[in-house]
Design an enzyme around this catalytic site. Structure first.
Site, mmCIF file in Angstrom:
data_model
loop_
_atom_site.group_PDB
_atom_site.id
_atom_site.type_symbol
_atom_site.label_atom_id
_atom_site.label_comp_id
_atom_site.label_asym_id
_atom_site.label_seq_id
_atom_site.Cartn_x
_atom_site.Cartn_y
_atom_site.Cartn_z
ATOM 1 N N ILE A 101 4.645 2.257 -0.812
ATOM 2 C CA ILE A 101 4.530 1.806 -2.196
ATOM 3 C C ILE A 101 3.062 1.576 -2.560
ATOM 4 C CG2 ILE A 101 4.963 -0.586 -1.474
ATOM 5 C CD1 ILE A 101 6.400 -1.029 -4.200
ATOM 6 N N CYS A 102 2.752 1.754 -3.842
ATOM 7 C CA CYS A 102 1.445 1.438 -4.423
ATOM 8 C C CYS A 102 0.376 2.403 -3.912
ATOM 9 C CB CYS A 102 1.106 -0.026 -4.164
ATOM 10 S SG CYS A 102 -0.287 -0.669 -5.107
ATOM 11 N N ALA A 103 -0.618 1.916 -3.218
ATOM 12 C CA ALA A 103 -1.670 2.777 -2.674
ATOM 13 C C ALA A 103 -1.240 3.426 -1.361
ATOM 14 C CB ALA A 103 -2.948 1.967 -2.455
ATOM 15 N N TYR A 122 0.271 4.187 -6.955
ATOM 16 C CA TYR A 122 -0.423 3.372 -7.947
ATOM 17 C C TYR A 122 -1.357 4.288 -8.742
ATOM 18 C CZ TYR A 122 -2.608 -0.778 -9.912
ATOM 19 O OH TYR A 122 -3.051 -1.742 -10.773
#
Length: 180
Positions: A101-103, A122
């Site tokens: 998730i995200c970066a 992200y």
């Protein structure tokens, strides 16, 4: 199925803690693993979390899911851990489940694991998703790899993983119990 959730200094707290909570509500076995020298790992917002094990103490056998929370510099610290990268490569080779998730999907992208697959990260990290088809959704699933956009989708992402591992009905029950 066993879930190994990896913690590195600077992880995004919501992206680790909320999924741990959701997974445990679903009666999934979650083990938090520190890739740092200590069990206490501090997130991007200085929240300390005590991991269950250090990386070198963990036994990665059988069927399991690798979960990589994002955050900075947490993602960089995960990406710099050679043992974790080798584990991710082994997991991908056997088509085992990986969630980021995200970066953190950037780690998978730089390893070439997203080639031709739908993925999301992200905003601003998309160039690091080498070869991926950038999803227009906040959560993307491509074969054995699940990716998500960021902190605001940590709970829906965790619920998607519950759905993958235990079915839609269990995920629905957990969501209803959390008033989602």
């Amino acid at each position: 199925m066993q879930i190994f959730l990896f913690l590195a200094e600077g992880f995004e707290e919501i992206e680790a803690i909320a999924p741990i909570d959701v997974f445990r509500r679903a009666n999934l076995e979650v083990t938090t693993v520190s890739v740092m020298p200590d069990l206490i790992v501090y997130g991007a917002h200085n929240v300390g979390v005590e991991a269950d094990l250090l990386f070198d103490e963990a036994e990665f056998s059988g069927e399991f899911l690798i979960f990589l929370p994002g955050g900075m510099p947490g993602t960089t610290n995960l990406d710099n851990h050679s043992g974790l990268k080798a584990l991710i490569a082994q997991q991908a080779a056997k088509r085992g489940k990986i969630a980021a998730i995200c970066a953190a999907p950037s780690i998978l992208g730089k390893m070439g694991l997203l080639e031709g697959k739908e993925a999301i990260s992200y905003p601003g990290f998309e160039p690091l998703l080498t070869g991926a088809k950038i999803s227009q959704s906040s959560i993307a699933k491509a074969d054995n790899i699940l990716t998500a956009k960021g902190p605001g989708v940590a709970i829906p992402f965790a619920l998607k993983i519950v759905e993958e591992l235990k079915g839609k009905e269990v995920a629905k029950q957990i969501a209803e119990g959390m008033i989602l």
